[in-house]
Design a protein around this motif. Structure first.
Motif, short mmCIF file in Angstrom:
data_model
loop_
_atom_site.label_atom_id
_atom_site.label_comp_id
_atom_site.label_asym_id
_atom_site.label_seq_id
_atom_site.Cartn_x
_atom_site.Cartn_y
_atom_site.Cartn_z
N TYR A 112 -30.44 6.33 -27.92
CA TYR A 112 -31.11 6.24 -26.63
C TYR A 112 -31.28 4.80 -26.13
CZ TYR A 112 -32.56 11.05 -27.67
OH TYR A 112 -32.57 12.39 -27.97
N LYS A 430 -27.53 11.38 -21.72
CA LYS A 430 -28.09 10.06 -22.01
C LYS A 430 -29.33 9.84 -21.14
CE LYS A 430 -27.86 5.70 -23.58
NZ LYS A 430 -28.00 5.32 -24.98
N THR A 432 -32.64 8.06 -19.43
CA THR A 432 -32.97 6.70 -19.06
C THR A 432 -33.99 6.17 -20.06
OG1 THR A 432 -32.59 7.22 -16.73
CG2 THR A 432 -33.82 5.20 -17.22
N ASP A 433 -33.62 5.18 -20.82
CA ASP A 433 -34.41 4.74 -21.97
C ASP A 433 -35.84 4.37 -21.60
OD1 ASP A 433 -34.75 3.94 -24.75
OD2 ASP A 433 -34.67 1.87 -24.01
N LYS A 434 -36.04 3.71 -20.47
CA LYS A 434 -37.38 3.20 -20.14
C LYS A 434 -38.38 4.32 -19.84
CE LYS A 434 -36.39 2.49 -15.18
NZ LYS A 434 -36.36 1.47 -14.11
N SER A 482 -32.86 12.34 -17.40
CA SER A 482 -31.42 12.07 -17.50
C SER A 482 -30.69 12.38 -16.20
CB SER A 482 -30.79 12.92 -18.62
OG SER A 482 -31.43 12.72 -19.84
N ARG A 484 -30.83 11.34 -13.12
CA ARG A 484 -30.33 10.24 -12.29
C ARG A 484 -29.39 9.31 -13.06
NH1 ARG A 484 -35.21 7.98 -8.39
NH2 ARG A 484 -35.58 9.93 -7.28
N ASN A 485 -29.25 9.62 -14.33
CA ASN A 485 -28.40 8.78 -15.16
C ASN A 485 -27.10 9.54 -15.42
OD1 ASN A 485 -27.25 7.06 -17.00
ND2 ASN A 485 -29.05 6.92 -18.33
#
Length: 490
Positions: A112, A430, A432-434, A482, A484-485
């Motif tokens: 991630y 995947k 979004t990490d934040k 995820s 929007r990623n």
């Protein structure tokens, strides 16, 4: 006289642990020894040590005590444990070995990103330090009642003394020492369990066949519950909860997995997990059988049992079965408690140093290695102090059955880890990490709200299945962040 006798037993026991510490730390006490035992552990030694790590002092007193209210229905969860160990052996271990991890949360960094990595590590640190402190609290409480109250020693001094003992024999070589001390302690507490069962049988004038007859004829021998879907002891709830609790509290827990990662090859590590997974059913069945025997023994002898179930075994062992059983009980509970707490303290130090401080297990720079060792020792002392504070807080709050409290806590705190790992393993999305930390924190909060609402509206008390709900909410949240990623794993 009784308190002095117990203290002598503890001092001798501590001397043996210090001898093991000396022998295992003679060839080095660097970070590689502390974190990974130089990747040189034998799988069969680790398998025995892992039993002690998983079966704590809480199990030693809580499992026999829970028979009074729940019969032997805990075995349903134990059966689920084994299938959880199969998932660990053949799904999680291959992943950890392929990535050559020092701590298992390094996977989250690669899957991630750094925010997710830190989130997983912090969830482990908070979960483990509270859970391990709860386990150790019960032993400290029992020793306080049996020994130190008679001498007017405050409970805080007892707790500090216990933590200092664990720190003394584990601070040099960490996991390298812990594997061998836990190996010994596992053997000792299983021996103690067998001896206590034998002594209770002897006091009741029954042989092995008589024991089987009297246990099977007891109303407390009930194991399976299929007819009540609303009960927290329903078979399907217990079985699948046991399976997933094992996955998260062992497979996603640095404390439990650190010993496995000291084994050189994946094949040997899998042998280790499957073999000690097999051992849990007969050991827990014997604990529950002891609980039935204690209830029958108390009824036959007109013994008034304490209101708190966790006190049944300590009271009968210390007051009715003689000094030999008392000594055996003390060795058993101290061995079970120390083997769980010392491992937790080492794993917490490892995770904090590697995951939070970004420390390497092996440094090619001599000056950097010396600095890292000093930092690790400071972290070890600091975490030991936090242990003391949490145990004192638990003492102020109190609990009838610590083992139920621990599993309930695990449902809230390990649920996000369950969601993070299973989402990572079985999807290509995947996130979004934040945003991942917000998902991980929101999931247990939503679970608490749902639990309260369901109880109020439907009068349904959510059990350990809360863990699955927590993991599911985490997974849905990860999918949501995820959208929007557009990145996907190849």
């Amino acid at each position: 006289m009784k308190s002095a006798y117990i203290l002598i037993v503890i001092v001798v026991y501590f001397g043996v642990l210090m001898l093991i510490s000396y022998l295992t730390s003679r060839k080095g006490s660097g970070n590689d020894e502390f974190f990974r035992a130089n990747k040189s552990s034998k799988w069969y030694v680790v398998a025995i040590a892992m039993i002690g790590t998983s079966i704590s002092g809480v199990t030693f007193v809580s499992v026999p005590g829970m028979v009074r209210n729940l019969d032997m229905t805990y075995m349903q969860m134990v059966l689920g444990f084994f299938f959880g160990y199969l998932v660990i052996a053949y799904v999680l271990l291959p992943l950890y070995y392929r990535l050559n991890l020092t701590t298992i949360y390094g996977y989250l960094d690669q899957r991630y990103g750094p925010k997710s990595y830190k989130t997983g590590a912090w969830f482990f640190l908070i979960s483990k330090i509270v859970g391990a402190a709860a386990r150790l609290y019960l032993v400290a409480f029992i020793l306080q009642r049996l020994v130190f109250d008679a001498w007017g020693v405050p409970f805080v001094v007892t707790v500090i003394g216990i933590i200092m003992i664990i720190w003394l024999y584990s601070h040099k070589s960490g996991i390298k020492t812990i594997i061998w001390t836990d190996w010994l302690q596992t053997i000792l507490f299983i021996t103690a369990l067998i001896l206590i069962v034998w002594q209770v049988n002897k006091s009741m004038n029954i042989d092995f066949r008589g024991m089987v007859t009297i246990i099977s004829g007891s109303p407390h021998s009930r194991i399976f519950v299929f007819d009540d879907w609303t009960s927290t002891q329903n078979f399907f709830k217990q079985f699948f909860s046991g399976m997933f609790i094992t996955i998260v509290m062992t497979g996603l827990d640095q404390d439990q997995m650190q010993k496995n990662l000291t084994i050189r090859t994946l094949k040997d590590a899998q042998k280790n997990v499957v073999s000690y997974g097999f051992a849990f059913a007969p050991i827990n069945f014997l604990f529950l059988s002891l609980g039935v025997l204690l209830l029958i023994y108390a009824e036959q002898n007109g013994i008034v049992l304490p209101a708190i179930s966790d006190e049944i075994l300590p009271v009968i062992s210390s007051q009715y079965l003689g000094p030999v059983v008392l000594g055996v009980f003390v060795v058993g509970i101290v061995a079970a408690a120390f083997s769980s707490a010392d491992s937790a303290l080492t794993a917490l130090t490892t995770s904090f140093c590697v995951d939070i401080l970004n420390m390497n297990a092996v440094s090619l720079n001599k000056e950097q290695e010396k600095k890292d060792v000093r930092t690790r020792r400071i972290a070890h002392v600091t975490i030991s102090a936090v242990f003391v504070l949490i145990i004192l807080l638990i003492e102020a709050i109190g609990s009838d059955s610590i083992i139920n409290a621990i599993y309930k806590l695990a449902s809230y705190t390990y649920g996000p880890l369950l969601g993070l790992y299973f989402f990572g393993l079985y999807t290509k999305v995947k996130p979004t990490d934040k945003f991942v930390p917000y998902v991980a924190i929101s999931a247990p909060v939503l679970c608490f709200i749902i639990e309260v609402v369901i109880l109020k509206i439907f009068n349904y008390r959510v059990g350990y299945e809360l863990l699955l709900l927590n993991g599911l909410i985490t997974g849905v949240g990860l999918y949501a962040v995820s959208l929007r990623n557009n990145k996907r794993l190849v």
